[in-house]
Design a protein around this motif. Structure first.
Motif, PDB file in Angstrom:
ATOM      1  N   ALA A 109      48.163  13.957 -13.501  1.00  0.00           N
ATOM      2  CA  ALA A 109      46.780  14.305 -13.613  1.00  0.00           C
ATOM      3  C   ALA A 109      46.030  13.619 -14.691  1.00  0.00           C
ATOM      4  O   ALA A 109      45.143  12.968 -15.167  1.00  0.00           O
ATOM      5  N   LEU A 110      46.854  13.994 -15.957  1.00  0.00           N
ATOM      6  CA  LEU A 110      46.643  13.354 -17.204  1.00  0.00           C
ATOM      7  C   LEU A 110      46.357  11.842 -17.283  1.00  0.00           C
ATOM      8  O   LEU A 110      45.650  11.367 -17.748  1.00  0.00           O
ATOM      9  N   ALA A 111      47.510  11.097 -16.799  1.00  0.00           N
ATOM     10  CA  ALA A 111      47.365   9.769 -16.767  1.00  0.00           C
ATOM     11  C   ALA A 111      46.172   9.471 -15.756  1.00  0.00           C
ATOM     12  O   ALA A 111      45.575   8.151 -15.849  1.00  0.00           O
ATOM     13  N   LEU A 112      45.913   9.924 -14.641  1.00  0.00           N
ATOM     14  CA  LEU A 112      44.883   9.548 -13.814  1.00  0.00           C
ATOM     15  C   LEU A 112      43.559   9.550 -14.323  1.00  0.00           C
ATOM     16  O   LEU A 112      42.591   8.735 -14.214  1.00  0.00           O
ATOM     17  N   GLY A 113      43.444  10.681 -15.159  1.00  0.00           N
ATOM     18  CA  GLY A 113      42.124  10.839 -16.225  1.00  0.00           C
ATOM     19  C   GLY A 113      41.992   9.947 -17.225  1.00  0.00           C
ATOM     20  O   GLY A 113      40.855   9.420 -17.672  1.00  0.00           O
ATOM     21  N   LYS A 114      43.146   9.728 -17.961  1.00  0.00           N
ATOM     22  CA  LYS A 114      42.896   8.566 -19.123  1.00  0.00           C
ATOM     23  C   LYS A 114      43.208   7.014 -18.492  1.00  0.00           C
ATOM     24  O   LYS A 114      43.128   6.088 -19.304  1.00  0.00           O
ATOM     25  N   ARG A 115      43.299   6.765 -17.454  1.00  0.00           N
ATOM     26  CA  ARG A 115      43.465   5.399 -16.712  1.00  0.00           C
ATOM     27  C   ARG A 115      42.666   4.573 -17.354  1.00  0.00           C
ATOM     28  O   ARG A 115      42.942   3.328 -17.818  1.00  0.00           O
ATOM     29  N   THR A 116      41.321   4.650 -17.294  1.00  0.00           N
ATOM     30  CA  THR A 116      40.223   3.615 -17.715  1.00  0.00           C
ATOM     31  C   THR A 116      39.725   3.654 -19.331  1.00  0.00           C
ATOM     32  O   THR A 116      39.511   2.925 -19.698  1.00  0.00           O
ATOM     33  N   THR A 117      39.837   5.054 -19.706  1.00  0.00           N
ATOM     34  CA  THR A 117      39.435   5.319 -21.073  1.00  0.00           C
ATOM     35  C   THR A 117      40.497   4.833 -22.219  1.00  0.00           C
ATOM     36  O   THR A 117      40.235   4.397 -23.220  1.00  0.00           O
ATOM     37  N   SER A 118      41.639   5.225 -21.732  1.00  0.00           N
ATOM     38  CA  SER A 118      42.755   5.127 -22.747  1.00  0.00           C
ATOM     39  C   SER A 118      44.334   4.446 -21.864  1.00  0.00           C
ATOM     40  O   SER A 118      44.904   5.468 -21.797  1.00  0.00           O
ATOM     41  N   PRO A 119      44.225   3.306 -21.649  1.00  0.00           N
ATOM     42  CA  PRO A 119      45.312   2.760 -20.784  1.00  0.00           C
ATOM     43  C   PRO A 119      46.498   2.960 -21.304  1.00  0.00           C
ATOM     44  O   PRO A 119      47.750   3.251 -20.889  1.00  0.00           O
ATOM     45  N   ASP A 120      46.731   2.977 -22.798  1.00  0.00           N
ATOM     46  CA  ASP A 120      48.266   3.444 -23.399  1.00  0.00           C
ATOM     47  C   ASP A 120      48.620   4.635 -23.431  1.00  0.00           C
ATOM     48  O   ASP A 120      49.678   4.911 -22.890  1.00  0.00           O
ATOM     49  N   GLU A 121      47.883   5.671 -23.484  1.00  0.00           N
ATOM     50  CA  GLU A 121      48.117   6.962 -23.257  1.00  0.00           C
ATOM     51  C   GLU A 121      48.543   7.308 -21.733  1.00  0.00           C
ATOM     52  O   GLU A 121      49.214   8.099 -21.442  1.00  0.00           O
ATOM     53  N   ALA A 122      47.659   6.389 -20.987  1.00  0.00           N
ATOM     54  CA  ALA A 122      47.884   6.620 -19.270  1.00  0.00           C
ATOM     55  C   ALA A 122      49.247   6.336 -18.996  1.00  0.00           C
ATOM     56  O   ALA A 122      49.990   6.733 -18.210  1.00  0.00           O
ATOM     57  N   ARG A 123      49.812   5.273 -19.753  1.00  0.00           N
ATOM     58  CA  ARG A 123      51.106   4.574 -19.346  1.00  0.00           C
ATOM     59  C   ARG A 123      52.227   5.538 -19.827  1.00  0.00           C
ATOM     60  O   ARG A 123      52.949   5.657 -19.223  1.00  0.00           O
ATOM     61  N   LYS A 124      52.020   6.332 -20.939  1.00  0.00           N
ATOM     62  CA  LYS A 124      52.775   7.269 -21.760  1.00  0.00           C
ATOM     63  C   LYS A 124      52.955   8.455 -20.741  1.00  0.00           C
ATOM     64  O   LYS A 124      54.123   8.753 -20.434  1.00  0.00           O
ATOM     65  N   PHE A 125      51.842   9.074 -20.286  1.00  0.00           N
ATOM     66  CA  PHE A 125      51.676  10.081 -19.269  1.00  0.00           C
ATOM     67  C   PHE A 125      52.577   9.828 -17.966  1.00  0.00           C
ATOM     68  O   PHE A 125      53.169  10.422 -17.384  1.00  0.00           O
ATOM     69  N   THR A 126      52.282   8.394 -17.613  1.00  0.00           N
ATOM     70  CA  THR A 126      52.816   8.217 -16.393  1.00  0.00           C
ATOM     71  C   THR A 126      54.582   8.080 -16.366  1.00  0.00           C
ATOM     72  O   THR A 126      55.322   8.459 -15.664  1.00  0.00           O
ATOM     73  N   LYS A 127      55.095   7.608 -17.456  1.00  0.00           N
ATOM     74  CA  LYS A 127      56.415   7.363 -17.836  1.00  0.00           C
ATOM     75  C   LYS A 127      56.960   8.962 -18.127  1.00  0.00           C
ATOM     76  O   LYS A 127      58.001   9.114 -17.111  1.00  0.00           O
ATOM     77  N   TYR A 128      56.248   9.864 -18.507  1.00  0.00           N
ATOM     78  CA  TYR A 128      56.676  11.309 -18.795  1.00  0.00           C
ATOM     79  C   TYR A 128      56.625  11.801 -17.216  1.00  0.00           C
ATOM     80  O   TYR A 128      57.727  12.618 -16.828  1.00  0.00           O
ATOM     81  N   ALA A 129      55.717  11.612 -16.222  1.00  0.00           N
ATOM     82  CA  ALA A 129      55.840  12.156 -15.012  1.00  0.00           C
ATOM     83  C   ALA A 129      56.891  11.480 -14.311  1.00  0.00           C
ATOM     84  O   ALA A 129      57.693  12.365 -13.596  1.00  0.00           O
TER      85      ALA A 129
END
Length: 141
Positions: free
Chosen positions: A95-115
């Motif tokens: 959910a965090l990765a989906l929320g940050k997908r467009t605003t902060s792509p690097d953080e979204a990748r990090k959260f996706t990896k953790y998921a």
């Protein structure tokens, strides 16, 4: 005028076109295309269709694909239901990765990896539990 100075009407080299040849890539009004694309000074020229090797300063990277995020969400929800809610961490990370997908792509990748790490741990626990029950049923006398 002296021989040291050139005529401003003639340009450097005293040629009729001012001493300069045609621009590289041909004229901009060529019949088959728009001419050679301009690149920033000092930047290498890449053929069309190939991406730049890295984003420039101040630009964000490409956002992660939605397919990978949706896949992680589906696996997280299924493992959360099977493991009695212990994979809520995976659901929150997606959910965090989906929320940050467009605003902060690097953080979204990090959260996706953790998921996906959380999903992998829970899938491993499910496989261990299934192997335990299968061995218990096979050895039951």
């Amino acid at each position: 005028m002296s021989a040291q100075w050139t005529d401003p009407q003639q340009g450097y080299g005293n040629g009729p076109a001012g001493g300069y040849g045609p621009p590289p890539g041909g004229p901009a009004d060529a019949a088959w295309g728009q001419g050679h694309p301009q690149t920033p000074y000092g930047a290498p020229s890449y053929p069309p269709g190939y991406p730049w090797p890295y984003p420039g300063p101040g630009t964000a990277g490409e956002p992660p694909s939605t397919g990978g995020l949706i896949g992680a969400m589906v696996v997280a929800v299924i493992t959360m239901l099977i493991c009695q809610g212990t994979n809520v961490i995976g659901v929150i990370m997606v959910a965090l990765a989906l929320g940050k997908r467009t605003t902060s792509p690097d953080e979204a990748r990090k959260f996706t990896k953790y998921a996906w790490i959380s999903n992998g741990i829970h899938l491993g626990l499910i496989l261990i539990g299934a192997a335990f029950f299968a061995s218990a049923i096979a050895t039951d006398t």
